[in-house]
Design an enzyme around this catalytic site. Structure first.
Site, PDB file in Angstrom:
ATOM      1  N   GLY A 127      15.045  85.114   0.531  1.00 17.97           N
ATOM      2  CA  GLY A 127      16.071  86.032   0.013  1.00 17.97           C
ATOM      3  C   GLY A 127      17.099  86.369   1.065  1.00 17.97           C
ATOM      4  CB  SER A 129      22.363  83.118   0.166  1.00 21.13           C
ATOM      5  OG  SER A 129      21.984  82.145   1.100  1.00 21.13           O
ATOM      6  CB  SER A 161      15.151  77.459  -3.861  1.00 20.21           C
ATOM      7  OG  SER A 161      16.380  77.065  -3.314  1.00 20.21           O
ATOM      8  CD  GLU A 246      15.749  77.046   6.409  1.00 17.00           C
ATOM      9  OE1 GLU A 246      16.037  76.129   5.625  1.00 17.00           O
ATOM     10  OE2 GLU A 246      16.023  78.240   6.182  1.00 17.00           O
TER      11      GLU A 246
END
Ligand SMILES: Cc1cc2nc3c(=O)[nH]c(=O)nc-3n(C[C@H](O)[C@H](O)[C@H](O)COP(=O)(O)OP(=O)(O)OC[C@H]3O[C@@H](n4cnc5c(N)ncnc54)[C@H](O)[C@@H]3O)c2cc1C
Length: 379
Positions: A127, A129, A161, A246
């Site tokens: 969480g 953007s 996503s 990531e």
């Protein structure tokens, strides 16, 4: 900056063989491969993989994980992505939230979440953007206000996503106003239950109509104190270190590998033209070079280094290459791409054409990564 040359040991090569055998047994012959981490969300598959010890590999055994190396996790991830395996359910929790909880979580949070993540049972979204905050994360407007026993959160997150399928997401929010122009202070991370009262998850369809993204509206959502991740006010430092997890893995250069594999299976058949052999040879050489860079970062992590600049460069090079594979194969396809032709190559290529532009955006855009690398190299 350093990318040390490295090869896999016999034990590591044997792990690769084990994963291949597992995939051959577990993926049905009519398995529809996916594109990298956008592959199917399949809790059964995640649990089976976890039962083999291949989820939560980076988490210590006392929290239900396997205490394996970054290179071992690299090998497993590489095989899963190359097969287009359905890793959508556990991937983010395994790659990112697990390590973040391990570093910043309380003992109670580690005991609550890490065993469930390692069992392939607990799935997280990210969480970060917001409608007006993507690259410039410090401008997030979601805010949390102090209330008895916790915080109430209000704001809107976008591009979240798989929020419609996952259990929790780690929300970056402002817990105190900007003072003295320091936007990096006063940010915090809260673990929010995606099914809590006040949370509304709405789909944002992809160009091809598929449901991957969401907008998540938070309206006075109560988050108890025990769900604060790390320290109040340290959200910026935590999020930027989390982003490093990531950026360098095989998920940043193998997203379109299944398209190439299907091209080889279906396309040239036995009679490979010189032109096709050249194209495939060039792609294979690039895959190998980028893989070595990515593997070098995993080795450096195992050696206790913090290769953030190298990781940013792997993502910059890797995600541009993922897109190039699509363009090259599109030129090789003998006809217009037709998703409904019955050809798996065409179906995957069509999906890659429509979703490929996102590869250089998600997890930090190319421009932002270049900026991270440039700053890192100049200090
Ligand atoms: C497939 C996919 C999945 C995603 N999943 C998630 C998720 O689960 N959770 C989540 O929180 N977010 C997610 N995102 C969002 C992603 O992190 C953002 O899209 C990304 O950070 C870019 O932000 P933006 O879209 O607002 O673009 P912007 O920040 O508006 O950027 C627009 C353009 O301007 C350029 N730009 C911006 N700032 C600078 C600068 N300072 N210097 C040079 N150029 C600049 C960018 O490089 C880009 O080309 C996802 C995105 C995609 C595509």
């Amino acid at each position: 900056m350093q990318f040390g040359p490295t090869t896999l040991s016999p034990a590591e090569e044997s792990l690769r063989r084990e994963v291949r055998e597992f995939l051959a047994a577990e993926l049905p012959p009519d398995h529809r491969p996916g594109l990298g981490m956008a592959a199917r969300h399949d809790p059964d598959f995640s649990r089976k993989l976890a039962a083999r010890g291949w989820v939560g590999m980076a988490i210590p055994p006392e929290y239900g994980g396997r205490g394996r190396t970054a290179v071992d996790r690299f090998i497993v991830t590489e095989e899963l992505l190359a097969a287009g395996a359905p890793i959508g359910a556990h991937f983010v929790a395994d790659r990112q939230t697990g390590p973040a909880l391990l570093h910043y979580g309380t003992e109670q949070q580690r005991r609550t979440f890490l065993p469930a993540i390692s069992a392939g049972d607990c799935y997280f979204s990210l969480g970060m953007s917001e409608p007006d905050s993507g690259s410039d994360l410090a401008s997030v407007r979601t805010r949390a206000s102090r209330v008895e026993g916790g915080w109430t959160v209000t704001g809107t997150k976008v591009w979240t996503s798989l929020a419609h399928l996952n259990h929790f997401f780690a929300v970056l929010c402002r817990t105190s106003p900007v003072e003295d122009g320091n936007r990096h202070a006063g940010l915090s991370q809260l673990i929010v239950d995606l099914h809590a009262p006040g949370v509304t998850v709405s789909p944002i369809p992809y160009l091809d109509g598929s449901h991957h993204f969401n907008e998540v509206a938070l309206e006075d959502v109560f988050v108890p104190d025990e769900r604060v991740l790390g320290e109040i006010g340290s959200g910026w430092r935590q999020v930027t270190s989390e982003l490093a997890y990531e950026r360098s893995g095989p998920d940043r250069w193998l997203s379109t590998f299944t398209v190439l594999r299907e091209f080889l299976r279906e396309g040239p058949g036995k009679a490979v033209s010189d032109e096709e052999a050249t194209v495939v040879g060039r792609l294979a050489a690039r895959y190998w070079a980028i893989r070595q860079l990515s593997l070098a970062v995993a080795r450096a992590l195992d050696a206790g280094a913090a290769p953030a600049v190298e990781a940013a460069l792997v993502k910059e090079v890797g995600t541009r290459f993922e897109q190039e594979v699509v363009e090259v194969l599109r030129t090789c396809a003998e006809t217009e791409v037709d998703a409904d032709s019955g050809s798996l190559f065409h179906a995957l290529l069509a999906e890659a054409v429509l979703t490929g532009p996102s590869f250089t955006l998600r997890g930090g855009t190319t421009e932002i990564l270049r900026s991270v690398a440039a700053k890192g190299l100049s200090t």
